[in-house]
Structure formats: C-alpha cells, structure tokens
Design a protein around this motif. Structure first.
Motif, mmCIF file in Angstrom:
data_model
loop_
_atom_site.group_PDB
_atom_site.id
_atom_site.type_symbol
_atom_site.label_atom_id
_atom_site.label_comp_id
_atom_site.label_asym_id
_atom_site.label_seq_id
_atom_site.Cartn_x
_atom_site.Cartn_y
_atom_site.Cartn_z
ATOM 1 N N GLU A 1 0.807 -1.209 0.000
ATOM 2 C CA GLU A 1 0.000 0.000 0.000
ATOM 3 C C GLU A 1 0.847 1.269 0.000
ATOM 4 N N ASN A 2 2.168 1.147 0.103
ATOM 5 C CA ASN A 2 3.044 2.320 0.189
ATOM 6 C C ASN A 2 4.189 2.189 -0.827
ATOM 7 N N PRO A 3 3.954 2.561 -2.098
ATOM 8 C CA PRO A 3 4.978 2.373 -3.144
ATOM 9 C C PRO A 3 6.297 3.079 -2.834
ATOM 10 N N ALA A 4 6.253 4.261 -2.237
ATOM 11 C CA ALA A 4 7.491 4.992 -1.969
ATOM 12 C C ALA A 4 8.381 4.219 -1.001
ATOM 13 N N ILE A 5 7.763 3.675 0.079
ATOM 14 C CA ILE A 5 8.538 2.901 1.037
ATOM 15 C C ILE A 5 9.003 1.590 0.405
ATOM 16 N N ALA A 6 8.162 0.998 -0.453
ATOM 17 C CA ALA A 6 8.565 -0.236 -1.139
ATOM 18 C C ALA A 6 9.791 0.013 -2.013
ATOM 19 N N PHE A 7 9.777 1.145 -2.734
ATOM 20 C CA PHE A 7 10.935 1.495 -3.555
ATOM 21 C C PHE A 7 12.182 1.646 -2.689
ATOM 22 N N GLN A 8 12.034 2.323 -1.558
ATOM 23 C CA GLN A 8 13.187 2.537 -0.684
ATOM 24 C C GLN A 8 13.666 1.218 -0.087
ATOM 25 N N ALA A 9 12.735 0.311 0.216
ATOM 26 C CA ALA A 9 13.120 -0.985 0.777
ATOM 27 C C ALA A 9 13.948 -1.786 -0.235
ATOM 28 N N VAL A 10 13.507 -1.763 -1.502
ATOM 29 C CA VAL A 10 14.286 -2.449 -2.549
ATOM 30 C C VAL A 10 15.629 -1.759 -2.737
ATOM 31 N N HIS B 1 17.252 -0.130 -0.480
ATOM 32 C CA HIS B 1 18.043 -0.487 0.696
ATOM 33 C C HIS B 1 18.705 -1.851 0.493
ATOM 34 N N ASN B 2 17.930 -2.777 -0.048
ATOM 35 C CA ASN B 2 18.460 -4.115 -0.315
ATOM 36 C C ASN B 2 19.582 -4.061 -1.350
ATOM 37 N N PHE B 3 19.367 -3.285 -2.402
ATOM 38 C CA PHE B 3 20.367 -3.165 -3.462
ATOM 39 C C PHE B 3 21.665 -2.543 -2.934
ATOM 40 N N VAL B 4 21.532 -1.488 -2.145
ATOM 41 C CA VAL B 4 22.721 -0.805 -1.627
ATOM 42 C C VAL B 4 23.508 -1.726 -0.695
ATOM 43 N N LEU B 5 22.796 -2.500 0.126
ATOM 44 C CA LEU B 5 23.484 -3.457 0.994
ATOM 45 C C LEU B 5 24.300 -4.444 0.164
ATOM 46 N N ALA B 6 23.689 -4.939 -0.907
ATOM 47 C CA ALA B 6 24.381 -5.922 -1.747
ATOM 48 C C ALA B 6 25.524 -5.299 -2.532
ATOM 49 N N ASN C 1 23.951 -0.271 9.600
ATOM 50 C CA ASN C 1 22.812 -0.028 10.495
ATOM 51 C C ASN C 1 22.264 1.391 10.350
ATOM 52 N N ALA C 2 23.122 2.293 9.853
ATOM 53 C CA ALA C 2 22.673 3.674 9.676
ATOM 54 C C ALA C 2 22.207 3.939 8.252
ATOM 55 N N LEU C 3 22.158 2.889 7.442
ATOM 56 C CA LEU C 3 21.866 3.082 6.021
ATOM 57 C C LEU C 3 20.435 3.532 5.772
ATOM 58 N N TRP C 4 19.463 2.930 6.492
ATOM 59 C CA TRP C 4 18.057 3.258 6.209
ATOM 60 C C TRP C 4 17.793 4.747 6.401
ATOM 61 N N ASP C 5 18.261 5.296 7.498
ATOM 62 C CA ASP C 5 18.047 6.720 7.749
ATOM 63 C C ASP C 5 18.756 7.573 6.699
ATOM 64 N N ALA C 6 19.929 7.126 6.253
ATOM 65 C CA ALA C 6 20.660 7.889 5.236
ATOM 66 C C ALA C 6 19.897 7.903 3.919
ATOM 67 N N LEU C 7 19.292 6.774 3.556
ATOM 68 C CA LEU C 7 18.512 6.715 2.317
ATOM 69 C C LEU C 7 17.251 7.566 2.429
ATOM 70 N N THR C 8 16.651 7.586 3.613
ATOM 71 C CA THR C 8 15.445 8.397 3.821
ATOM 72 C C THR C 8 15.752 9.877 3.625
ATOM 73 N N ALA C 9 16.964 10.280 3.967
ATOM 74 C CA ALA C 9 17.337 11.691 3.862
ATOM 75 C C ALA C 9 17.580 12.123 2.418
ATOM 76 N N GLY D 1 14.205 12.360 -4.065
ATOM 77 C CA GLY D 1 13.782 11.361 -5.045
ATOM 78 C C GLY D 1 14.776 11.155 -6.162
ATOM 79 N N ASP D 2 15.347 12.250 -6.676
ATOM 80 C CA ASP D 2 16.316 12.119 -7.763
ATOM 81 C C ASP D 2 17.553 11.350 -7.308
ATOM 82 N N ALA D 3 18.015 11.652 -6.112
ATOM 83 C CA ALA D 3 19.210 10.969 -5.601
ATOM 84 C C ALA D 3 18.923 9.494 -5.373
ATOM 85 N N GLN D 4 17.736 9.189 -4.828
ATOM 86 C CA GLN D 4 17.386 7.787 -4.632
ATOM 87 C C GLN D 4 17.307 7.039 -5.963
ATOM 88 N N ALA D 5 16.706 7.689 -6.945
ATOM 89 C CA ALA D 5 16.588 7.043 -8.254
ATOM 90 C C ALA D 5 17.962 6.825 -8.889
#
Length: 708
Positions: free
Chosen positions: A469-478, A480-485, A538-546, A549-553
C-alpha cells in the motif's frame, strides 16, 4: 682420319708498373655496387692483390704499342690501387700482376669486361656463415672479423648465429628447402632439437611464415617486457642461471626468458619479501598476486580514510623551493612556441620531484589497520602495486562499539599486539564472537521456536500488505536491499526483503577492460556514492530516507546496473545447469532491448577496434570486411595482399575514427527510437517525481514505525 683437337692458348701474365696503367673507357661497370673503393683499398693493403688485372696494350695512331696498358676488366681494383698511390702507401712504379690480352683478335675489351662480371658466381650465404664461424674457431674475435671484412659487429653476430642453427636445417636451406628469412627465425633459440621439431611441424602444416616459426619457438618462454620479468629484473634472473632468447634479426623488446619456473619463483620470493615488510605494519590480512587483480575485486569492501604523512620542516622547505622554480620556468616560457631542450628536461625533473611529494604514503590508525587488509600485485609496468586499507564486512566493528569503546576481544587484541600475519589469496579469519550466554535458572526462558515461527508468520503477511500500500517505502526498501548488496558485501544476506542482486563475473577478462572508459566511469560513480553512504549498514536506512527522489533514483540505477549480464557464454556451460539455451537467448534479447532503451552507443563508450581486442583475433576475411564496411572497397584492396599481422595493424590505422563496430556491439535494431519516444523509461516514477507533495502542497514525510 681423326681431327686434331685445337689447343687453347692462355694469355700471358706479367708485372707492369702501376704508372704504365690507365683505366679503359670500355669497362662495362658504370654503377657503384658492393664494397666501396676505400674498403677494397684497405683489403689490398692488408692481404695484397688477390686477382690480377686484365689489360690490353695501348696503340698509337699508326698501330704501334706505346708502352702503356689500359684496364678494361678490373677497374675497381685499379681505382683501389690508385687510391693507395695517392695516399703514398704504394709506389707509382710498383709492379702490378696483369693478364695481357692479345690485340687484333675477335674478342673486344667490352666483352672481356662483361665476361669477368657475368661469369662470377657470388658466394652462397651459408658458405659465408660457415667461413665466419671458422675464423672464430681460429681465435679471431667478432670485432676482428668485423674489421677485416668491413661490416658491423652485429652483422658478424648474425652470421655466427645462423651458422649455429641445426645442421639438418642448414642442409635444408642449402638445398633451397627453406628461405633465408625462415632460417633467421630459427636462430631465435640454440636448441637444435626444438628447431627440428618446429620445422617438422610447420613444414607439414604449411604454417611456416617466419613470424609463426618465432611464435612456436618462444611459446614456452616469457617476453622480457612481461610485468613479471620487469618486476623480478633481468639481471636477477640471469644471475640465478636463467637463459634469455634473443632475436638478432627482429626487434624483440629485450628477448624472451626461457625458464618460466625460475622466473615465477623469483617473482614469488620478491613478492613474499615485500608482503612481509608490509605485514610488519600491522595489517590483518594481505592478498598477493603476481598479476593484476580482476576488475571488481574490491567490490563490497570499505576503504579506510587516511592522510598522507606530514612533511618535516626540511621537506616543506625543499617542496616550496621546487614549486617556486617550477612556477618560474612555467611563467618565463609561457609564450614560447617550443621549449628549449634543457628547459623541458628540467621541467620534467621538477614534475617528478613534486609528484614524489604528492604521493607520500598514507598514515592509518593502528586499530583500523588491525582489522583491514592490503592488496599487493604487480602493475602493467612491472612495478610493485600496494593498495592499503580495505575492510571486509565481517571485520567491521560491531554496532555496539561504533560510538563506544572499540572491540577488545581476544583475537583482535592478540593481532594488534603481535602484528598482522601474512596470508594470501583466500583467507579465513577467526571471528571475534564469544560463546553462548549462560542463563540464570530464575530468568525468563526463551520462547519456543515453533511459537516464534507462528507469530512472525502473521507479522510477515501484515508487513507485505502494508508495504504494497506504500509504493514509496517499497521502492526505498528495494533500494536499501540493493545498496546493501552493492556496497556492504554480504549485507543483503541479513535483510528481510529476499530480493537478490547478483553481480555476475566475466568468464574472460578482455584486453583493456579495466582501463576502459566504461570501467572508469562505473568506478568513479561507485566511489562517489561510497563517500556519501554511512560506514555502518545499520545507519543506512536513515541515510537513504534523507535523500531526495532524484538521488534515490540515481543510486537505485547505479546498484541495479551491477546486475546486468549481457555476456555471451560458451554453449557447453549450459549442460552444467548454469543456464538453459532458451534462457540464454532470452537474456540476450532482453539485453538488446535494454541497450535500445538507454540508447547505448559503444563508440561513445570509448570502444574502438584494435589489434589486441579484435583485429588480431579474427580471420583475414573478417579484417577485410571491417575495412570494406568502414572505408570502402578501395581501402580494403590496399591491405588485402598483406600477411595477417601486418594486415591487422594497418586495419587498426584505417579504422581509426571511423566508428565501425563488430556486429555483436551494434544495436540490433538501429532504427528503434531511444528512450525519448515513449517518455516512460527515462522518467522517474510518479511517487518519486512528486515525493513529499500532496494535492494540497503540504510536505508529507514517509515514516516507518521504529518497532517494525
């Protein structure tokens, strides 16, 4: 009655004073050829005259002999004697051996001159080679032989090398069974058995060009220009008893080192010594290779930050003086069209000195070094390459110690006190974890595993529903997974989102792959993002949230790019369960579609056809086809007569700047529109393009429940 055989009467010989001889105008030799008059004069002075002159009496107007004699045959010898007389090394009246021809007969002076040159047979090259060898065996030095016959010492060495070829091959050459160029190729090695073996091979196969013979004779050797040879040093290799093959007839770049096992041992010993010196600095691990590490070897490793060693007062003063002199020279000759030789040389010296100051070794903290490592290899110039300060994910300080005291568990402490031990290649290091905790009997016991599984199953379904139900968070979760890998090697193994990002390796390392423009661009982008991301995952999620949209993309695209695999693989690999034939074809079709979508242009990416990456590895018809497509039939005809090696080099020159690409590197459908035709592939998702903006214009920051 038998006819009497007519007896032959030879011309008489006599000594005639040089002053009574004149050069005949009937000598047929008009052009200079062969040894010079000066060298011939020196040879006559050394060994006297080996051949008599052919002369005829000079008659006056009434047909009477004048006492003078003309020389129609032997004009070069006459000129050499004349030179000796001018140099006062020979008396004008010195007697000269001459053959006196009768006058008034049918044979003319021109015929005598022509016959002397026409009927002379040149010495077979093999006879000359053997004669030079005989002189050496008689005790003459190479320098003496060169001086006697007025040739360079290198020519003597070449002749002696040819005479040392296998007697069997010399006989083949004497019988015109091979060319001189082929014989010269066999002189690369002194191993007669190997020479004969290669001759038998090429003679049967027909692949007997000189370059093919040289290649077979040196296939078990290593070029002196090889990085390993340059690193170990030719002097050290020869001092250890290693032999070197030299080609006296071609540019060989220093030759070939025969004993490959000895070379590799010397390289390993020198690398081991260098690595032991580096290990004393206190590193946890060291990986060593005699070659360069493959592209992406440091993927997922964190690079420690460090500062170069501080300059002492004396060093700073010297640096300032060098910089001032460099700036003064640059300013003084700023408007000059061309620098003077000494000025240019001095600028080069100053640049090297400044570069040495700028390349001072980095200083790392001891506690960081105790959990980091070093990559040691040999660069393409044969120099030692040392890259320090890489931390593996499993060696990172636990999160509990990030802001507190550093980890002081026994293995790490022991390593800091005793120094890092030297290890190579794949290394297994003992972890710093402790044993299982002992629980107090009165403490609350852990929940049963079955109950935990059932409870978390409910939570998993609820989380799936909420995330959908939350595409923006879903995008960030994916993301987050990609950046970890991508940045935190093995980090994605601990994520709740089971989306794999596998970075495929290349089955073969193409020439120049690491130095290509694409590789450099990917590396620069990767390093730029690495600098922006936190050291701790462990600090990655907050860093991605900051990030906006362009930077995340942009970061999402960078990570996703590591999963691209458009490599063609040999068919036999499919039988091992790696990928099916249908899946492989589907992969390449999708790669073509992706290339069209992004408007991929391999020419703009920096690829161009060279001898190493294409032209030298395909057949001659394909080389000609490439030139024909790029430059036309006339250009192809310019090189169609060349041997393959020369054809490939000329083709590289002709194709320069043409933009020609092999079929595999072209877009399958060149007429397909790039990403702009739909406006979809290049656009950000709507939830990113309008991130944080609701219909009313108020900013709404997506939140994630900390408990979740």
């Amino acid at each position: 009655m038998a006819k009497a055989v007519q007896k032959i009467k030879l011309s008489s010989s006599r000594d005639i004073p040089f002053s009574k001889l004149v050069l005949s105008q009937n000598n047929v030799r008009r052009l200079k050829a062969g040894i010079s008059i000066e060298d011939l004069a020196e040879d006559i002075a050394r060994r006297s005259l080996l051949q008599s002159l052919n002369v005829r009496p000079v008659l006056d107007d009434e047909g009477r002999e004048t006492g003078m004699f003309e020389v129609p045959a032997g004009g070069r010898r006459y000129r050499a004697l004349e030179l000796l007389v001018k140099q006062k090394r020979l008396a004008k009246t010195a007697p000269v051996p001459c053959i006196v021809s009768d006058i008034g007969g049918e044979i003319t002076a021109e015929e005598d001159s022509l016959a002397e040159n026409v009927h002379r047979v040149a010495l077979h090259p093999l006879d000359q080679f053997r004669a030079f060898r005989t002189l050496r065996e008689q005790g003459r030095s190479e320098e003496d032989v060169a001086a006697i016959f007025f040739v360079s010492v290198n020519v003597v060495k070449q002749r002696l090398r040819l005479a040392a070829v296998s007697p069997k091959l010399l006989e083949v050459y004497a019988d015109d069974g091979m060319s001189l160029e082929q014989l010269m190729a066999f002189s690369v090695t002194a191993d007669h058995g190997r020479q004969e073996q290669v001759w038998e091979t090429v003679n049967k196969s027909g692949y007997d060009e000189p370059y093919q013979i040289r290649r077979l004779l040196t296939e078990r050797a290593v070029r002196a220009s090889d990085r390993r040879a340059r690193f170990a040093g030719l002097a050290a290799y020869q001092a250890a008893g290693g032999g070197v093959l030299h080609d006296l007839f071609e540019e060989d770049g220093g030759g070939w080192l025969e004993n490959v096992a000895l070379l590799e041992r010397l390289v390993a010993e020198k690398l081991r010594t260098e690595a032991e010196t580096i290990a004393a600095e206190g590193w946890k691990w060291i990986e060593v290779t005699a070659a360069s590490f493959p592209y992406g070897h440091d993927h997922g490793l964190r690079r420690l930050g460090a500062d170069p060693a501080a300059l002492t007062a004396e060093e700073q003063a010297r640096f300032d003086a060098i910089q001032a002199e460099y700036d003064a020279l640059q300013t003084g000759f700023e408007g000059a069209d061309e620098l003077l030789g000494e000025v240019d040389a001095r600028l080069g010296e100053l640049e090297q000195a400044l570069e040495a100051f700028n390349n001072r070794p980095d200083i790392f903290e001891p506690d960081q070094m105790a959990r980091a490592g070093v990559f040691v290899s040999i660069d393409c110039e044969g120099r030692l390459s040392v890259n320090r300060g890489y931390v593996r994910p499993e060696d990172e300080v636990p999160a509990a110690n990030v802001e507190g005291e550093r980890d002081t568990s026994a293995p790490l402490t022991e390593r800091q006190e005793s120094g890092a031990s030297l290890q190579r290649t794949t290394i297994s290091l003992a972890g710093a974890s402790t044993g299982p905790e002992e629980h107090d009997e009165d403490a609350a016991r852990p929940l049963p595993d079955r109950l935990i599984t059932e409870l978390t199953a409910h939570r998993t379904l609820a989380l799936r529903d909420a995330l959908a139900e939350n595409p923006a968070i879903a995008f960030q979760a994916v993301l987050h997974n990609f950046v970890l890998a991508t940045f935190y090697r093995y980090g994605s193994s601990g994520t709740c989102l089971e989306i794999g990002l596998r970075t495929p390796t290349f089955p073969a390392q193409a020439p120049g792959l690491r130095e290509s423009a694409s590789a450099k661009a990917v590396e620069a982008r990767h390093e730029s993002w690495k600098a922006r991301l936190p050291e701790s995952e462990n600090a990655l999620w907050d860093a991605l949230t900051a990030l906006d949209g362009d930077a995340q993309a942009s970061l999402f695209a960078h990570c996703a790019s590591f999963a691209v695999n458009a490599v063609h693989e040999p068919a036999n690999r499919y039988n091992q369960g790696r990928v099916g034939a249908h899946g492989f074809c589907s992969r390449l079709d999708q790669a073509d579609a992706l290339a069209r979508a992004v408007g991929l242009d391999m020419v703009q990416s920096g690829w161009r056809p060279t001898v190493d990456n294409y032209l030298g590895r395909v057949t001659k018809p394909r080389i000609l086809e490439a030139v024909r497509e790029a430059r036309g039939e006339s250009s192809a005809q310019l090189i169609d007569h060349l041997k393959k090696t020369e054809m490939a080099r000329e083709a590289e020159r002709l194709l320069e700047g043409s933009g020609w690409l092999p079929e595999l590197l072209r877009l399958v459908d060149a007429t397909a529109s790039p990403v702009e035709q739909e406006g979809e592939a290049g656009s950000l998702p709507e939830f990113l393009a309008n991130e944080g903006q609701e219909e009313g214009g108020d900013e709404a920051e997506p939140q994630l429940d900390a408990a979740e």
